[in-house]
Write a protein that holds these residues in place. Structure first.
Motif, PDB file in Angstrom:
ATOM      1  N   PRO A 339       0.801  -1.241   0.000  1.00 14.56           N
ATOM      2  CA  PRO A 339       0.000   0.000   0.000  1.00 14.56           C
ATOM      3  C   PRO A 339       0.825   1.277   0.000  1.00 14.56           C
ATOM      4  O   PRO A 339       0.336   2.323  -0.441  1.00 14.56           O
ATOM      5  CB  PRO A 339      -0.821  -0.118   1.295  1.00 14.56           C
ATOM      6  CG  PRO A 339      -0.842  -1.564   1.623  1.00 14.56           C
ATOM      7  CD  PRO A 339       0.470  -2.111   1.143  1.00 14.56           C
ATOM      8  N   ASN A 340       2.078   1.235   0.491  1.00  7.67           N
ATOM      9  CA  ASN A 340       2.875   2.463   0.591  1.00  7.67           C
ATOM     10  C   ASN A 340       3.727   2.721  -0.655  1.00  7.67           C
ATOM     11  O   ASN A 340       4.481   3.693  -0.706  1.00  7.67           O
ATOM     12  CB  ASN A 340       3.773   2.413   1.844  1.00  7.67           C
ATOM     13  CG  ASN A 340       4.269   3.787   2.249  1.00  7.67           C
ATOM     14  OD1 ASN A 340       3.552   4.776   2.124  1.00  7.67           O
ATOM     15  ND2 ASN A 340       5.503   3.862   2.721  1.00  7.67           N
ATOM     16  N   VAL A 341       3.633   1.853  -1.667  1.00 12.04           N
ATOM     17  CA  VAL A 341       4.390   2.070  -2.908  1.00 12.04           C
ATOM     18  C   VAL A 341       3.640   3.083  -3.780  1.00 12.04           C
ATOM     19  O   VAL A 341       2.512   2.840  -4.201  1.00 12.04           O
ATOM     20  CB  VAL A 341       4.592   0.754  -3.685  1.00 12.04           C
ATOM     21  CG1 VAL A 341       5.137   1.024  -5.092  1.00 12.04           C
ATOM     22  CG2 VAL A 341       5.559  -0.156  -2.939  1.00 12.04           C
ATOM     23  N   THR A 342       4.281   4.218  -4.015  1.00  5.09           N
ATOM     24  CA  THR A 342       3.656   5.259  -4.847  1.00  5.09           C
ATOM     25  C   THR A 342       4.435   5.526  -6.134  1.00  5.09           C
ATOM     26  O   THR A 342       3.976   6.289  -6.971  1.00  5.09           O
ATOM     27  CB  THR A 342       3.543   6.572  -4.056  1.00  5.09           C
ATOM     28  OG1 THR A 342       4.850   6.957  -3.610  1.00  5.09           O
ATOM     29  CG2 THR A 342       2.623   6.410  -2.852  1.00  5.09           C
ATOM     30  N   LEU A 343       5.612   4.915  -6.261  1.00  7.29           N
ATOM     31  CA  LEU A 343       6.410   5.109  -7.478  1.00  7.29           C
ATOM     32  C   LEU A 343       6.896   3.774  -8.008  1.00  7.29           C
ATOM     33  O   LEU A 343       7.438   2.957  -7.265  1.00  7.29           O
ATOM     34  CB  LEU A 343       7.626   6.000  -7.183  1.00  7.29           C
ATOM     35  CG  LEU A 343       8.650   6.134  -8.328  1.00  7.29           C
ATOM     36  CD1 LEU A 343       8.059   6.920  -9.494  1.00  7.29           C
ATOM     37  CD2 LEU A 343       9.940   6.788  -7.848  1.00  7.29           C
ATOM     38  N   VAL A 344       6.678   3.557  -9.298  1.00  6.95           N
ATOM     39  CA  VAL A 344       7.247   2.402  -9.984  1.00  6.95           C
ATOM     40  C   VAL A 344       8.016   2.921 -11.194  1.00  6.95           C
ATOM     41  O   VAL A 344       7.489   3.709 -11.986  1.00  6.95           O
ATOM     42  CB  VAL A 344       6.159   1.403 -10.441  1.00  6.95           C
ATOM     43  CG1 VAL A 344       6.768   0.324 -11.319  1.00  6.95           C
ATOM     44  CG2 VAL A 344       5.465   0.768  -9.245  1.00  6.95           C
ATOM     45  N   GLY A 345       9.279   2.504 -11.300  1.00  5.49           N
ATOM     46  CA  GLY A 345      10.095   2.898 -12.441  1.00  5.49           C
ATOM     47  C   GLY A 345      10.469   1.695 -13.282  1.00  5.49           C
ATOM     48  O   GLY A 345      10.956   0.697 -12.753  1.00  5.49           O
ATOM     49  N   VAL A 346      10.214   1.764 -14.582  1.00  3.12           N
ATOM     50  CA  VAL A 346      10.613   0.711 -15.519  1.00  3.12           C
ATOM     51  C   VAL A 346      11.903   1.188 -16.175  1.00  3.12           C
ATOM     52  O   VAL A 346      11.899   2.157 -16.945  1.00  3.12           O
ATOM     53  CB  VAL A 346       9.521   0.446 -16.572  1.00  3.12           C
ATOM     54  CG1 VAL A 346       9.962  -0.660 -17.531  1.00  3.12           C
ATOM     55  CG2 VAL A 346       8.206   0.051 -15.890  1.00  3.12           C
ATOM     56  N   VAL A 347      13.008   0.518 -15.852  1.00  3.90           N
ATOM     57  CA  VAL A 347      14.328   1.005 -16.282  1.00  3.90           C
ATOM     58  C   VAL A 347      14.535   0.853 -17.787  1.00  3.90           C
ATOM     59  O   VAL A 347      15.092   1.723 -18.442  1.00  3.90           O
ATOM     60  CB  VAL A 347      15.444   0.275 -15.504  1.00  3.90           C
ATOM     61  CG1 VAL A 347      16.824   0.699 -15.989  1.00  3.90           C
ATOM     62  CG2 VAL A 347      15.301   0.557 -14.005  1.00  3.90           C
ATOM     63  N   ASN A 348      14.072  -0.248 -18.358  1.00  9.10           N
ATOM     64  CA  ASN A 348      14.205  -0.463 -19.804  1.00  9.10           C
ATOM     65  C   ASN A 348      12.975  -1.202 -20.306  1.00  9.10           C
ATOM     66  O   ASN A 348      12.898  -2.428 -20.225  1.00  9.10           O
ATOM     67  CB  ASN A 348      15.479  -1.258 -20.112  1.00  9.10           C
ATOM     68  CG  ASN A 348      15.725  -1.399 -21.598  1.00  9.10           C
ATOM     69  OD1 ASN A 348      14.887  -1.026 -22.421  1.00  9.10           O
ATOM     70  ND2 ASN A 348      16.870  -1.931 -21.975  1.00  9.10           N
ATOM     71  N   GLY A 378      -2.648   2.061  -2.078  1.00  7.98           N
ATOM     72  CA  GLY A 378      -3.071   2.497  -0.743  1.00  7.98           C
ATOM     73  C   GLY A 378      -3.801   3.826  -0.815  1.00  7.98           C
ATOM     74  O   GLY A 378      -4.470   4.144  -1.799  1.00  7.98           O
ATOM     75  N   GLU A 379      -3.621   4.652   0.227  1.00 11.03           N
ATOM     76  CA  GLU A 379      -4.353   5.926   0.285  1.00 11.03           C
ATOM     77  C   GLU A 379      -3.735   6.994  -0.608  1.00 11.03           C
ATOM     78  O   GLU A 379      -4.392   7.973  -0.954  1.00 11.03           O
ATOM     79  CB  GLU A 379      -4.410   6.414   1.733  1.00 11.03           C
ATOM     80  CG  GLU A 379      -3.037   6.607   2.395  1.00 11.03           C
ATOM     81  CD  GLU A 379      -3.157   7.004   3.848  1.00 11.03           C
ATOM     82  OE1 GLU A 379      -2.732   8.131   4.179  1.00 11.03           O
ATOM     83  OE2 GLU A 379      -3.656   6.195   4.645  1.00 11.03           O
ATOM     84  N   HIS A 380      -2.452   6.822  -0.990  1.00  9.46           N
ATOM     85  CA  HIS A 380      -1.797   7.814  -1.851  1.00  9.46           C
ATOM     86  C   HIS A 380      -1.848   7.392  -3.313  1.00  9.46           C
ATOM     87  O   HIS A 380      -1.732   6.200  -3.626  1.00  9.46           O
ATOM     88  CB  HIS A 380      -0.336   8.002  -1.429  1.00  9.46           C
ATOM     89  CG  HIS A 380      -0.166   8.430  -0.003  1.00  9.46           C
ATOM     90  ND1 HIS A 380      -0.516   9.677   0.448  1.00  9.46           N
ATOM     91  CD2 HIS A 380       0.285   7.749   1.092  1.00  9.46           C
ATOM     92  CE1 HIS A 380      -0.273   9.766   1.745  1.00  9.46           C
ATOM     93  NE2 HIS A 380       0.219   8.603   2.164  1.00  9.46           N
ATOM     94  N   ALA A 381      -2.005   8.358  -4.188  1.00  2.00           N
ATOM     95  CA  ALA A 381      -2.023   8.067  -5.625  1.00  2.00           C
ATOM     96  C   ALA A 381      -0.642   7.616  -6.078  1.00  2.00           C
ATOM     97  O   ALA A 381       0.374   7.946  -5.465  1.00  2.00           O
ATOM     98  CB  ALA A 381      -2.461   9.305  -6.397  1.00  2.00           C
ATOM     99  N   GLY A 382      -0.601   6.875  -7.167  1.00  6.04           N
ATOM    100  CA  GLY A 382       0.668   6.329  -7.651  1.00  6.04           C
ATOM    101  C   GLY A 382       1.176   7.038  -8.897  1.00  6.04           C
ATOM    102  O   GLY A 382       0.448   7.761  -9.576  1.00  6.04           O
TER     103      GLY A 382
END
Length: 428
Positions: A339-348, A378-382
């Motif tokens: 729930p606390n993950v708000t950033l996902v980065g795709v490296v390639n 979770g409660e924060h937007a991603g």
């Protein structure tokens, strides 16, 4: 969705639970499973990756007492213990081989992430656990739920033909709308991590939130090449390029498992001119330590996670907030709920898209949709940043708000014209 499955408990019926990531598919499985167990019967839940079993066990143990898991990393004594308890179990959670355990009161089968290619056994006795679960359910006259945010075209065709019932869940529980990925154009750039992604990582950490970096290549570099003569070391058994694992000082074949030491000079010409090509999670870890020195992170791939206990330790640390970031391969983006993950980065994002396989585009889209679905649960937007050297690729446009149903229908029409699976069968 729950009521539809409960009405079918005494007969064979296949359901495709088609829900966006974070829509509550797991809650549907568990609610139906509770009713099955209340009636004194058993439930089998199949997941594609060993990495998902700790999360599933944690969720299931809150509702069920007689619970066991089954996967390839278990020791012989652990396997024997599970086999002796099969009659008493309420729920069995496992990878594809769990399908063959003789549960005497089996009354419901769930196949989570049914589109995943990990359900296919490639060596030895070849089979698809998804298809075999349908066969087993037919034999036992029980329902089977196939769940996915990005269904396989095989299952989608069954829905279109009317032989599988569709249950749709189009909205996320969190209330956040679909995340539109931010495309980072990497053309002409030689850095692995863009300024935009590095800045996003720092901002996420400063806000007390967590991030995930996805790179579907383990090792330090996918290959070594001699800059003097062009030679690339290959596996002696299956001719695949050997992957450099720098920390271990090894070249490994990710196909058959062949391992050898890294040589200082080229075996073809004898020059000391070997250069790593490309980037894997091991090199990304090295770069991240330099670029964001205060970031607490762990690498999450098969080179780092050898045992079930190691897997559980890393996931527990991340869930409890001891880590700011996880860096990993595809085993990180399947079904995990943070729930606390708000950033996902795709490296390639270009990896896997241009393979000589008619399913390459479909699999890439499924994987990317899973990646996008890890943020904002979770409660924060991603927020999702996708680095690519091909920002105009048509498959990228399919991530930007286009419904999965439209994507499936478009790809289905193309396959039908070409008589490709699922409209034809290929024998290799």
């Amino acid at each position: 969705a729950v009521q539809s499955v409960l009405r079918a408990l005494q007969r064979f019926q296949s359901f495709l639970l088609f829900g966006v990531t974070g829509s509550g598919k797991t809650e549907v499985y568990l609610t139906v499973a509770e009713e099955v167990v209340r009636q004194g019967r058993q439930v089998l839940i199949l997941v594609p990756e060993i990495g998902l079993t700790p999360m599933w066990r944690a969720r299931l143990s809150q509702r069920f007492e007689q619970l066991q898991s089954w996967h390839s990393s278990m020791s012989d004594p652990e396997r024997i213990a599970v086999r002796t308890q099969l009659g008493q179990l309420n729920v069995l959670i496992g990878t594809r081989s769990a399908l063959f355990l003789p549960l005497p009161r089996l009354s419901l089968i769930v196949v989570d992430e049914e589109h995943d290619s990990s359900f296919k056994q490639q060596d030895g006795v070849a089979y698809s656990a998804r298809d075999m679960s349908l066969l087993l359910a037919q034999e036992k006259k029980i329902p089977v739920i196939l769940g996915s945010a990005t269904p396989s075209l095989e299952s989608w065709r069954q829905v279109k033909r009317g032989s599988m019932e569709l249950l749709e869940m189009p909205e996320r529980i969190s209330g956040h709308s679909h995340i539109v990925p931010e495309i980072v154009d990497m053309r002409g750039r030689h850095d692995v991590l863009s300024d935009a992604l590095l800045q996003a990582l720092r901002e996420t950490k400063a806000a007390g939130q967590q991030s995930i970096l996805f790179l579907n290549r383990r090792g330090y570099a996918p290959a070594l090449q001699c800059t003097a003569c062009g030679f690339v070391p290959e596996c002696h058994a299956c001719s695949m390029r050997l992957t450099l694992h720098r920390q271990a000082g090894q070249l490994r074949c990710h196909g058959c498992g062949y391992v050898r030491r890294v040589q200082r000079v080229c075996e073809a010409c004898g020059e000391d001119a070997l250069l790593p090509l490309g980037i894997g999670t091991e090199k990304l870890e090295e770069l991240l330590t330099t670029e964001v020195s205060d970031l607490h992170f762990a690498r999450f791939d098969r080179d780092m996670i050898h045992t079930h206990r190691q897997l559980q330790d890393v996931l527990t640390k991340f869930a409890e907030g001891e880590l700011d970031c996880l860096v990993g391969t595809q085993m990180l983006v399947k079904g995990h709920h943070f729930p606390n993950v708000t950033l996902v980065g795709v490296v390639n994002a270009d990896l896997g898209l241009n393979l000589p396989d008619f399913r390459a585009g479909e699999r890439w889209w499924q994987q990317m949709m899973q990646v996008v679905g890890r943020a904002g649960r979770g409660e924060h937007a991603g927020r999702v940043l996708i680095q690519t050297c091909n920002p105009d690729a048509p498959w990228l446009a399919r991530l930007e708000g286009q419904s999965a149903r439209v994507t499936l229908d478009e790809e289905m029409a193309l396959r039908e014209v070409l008589a490709f699976p699922p409209f034809g069968r290929w024998v290799r």
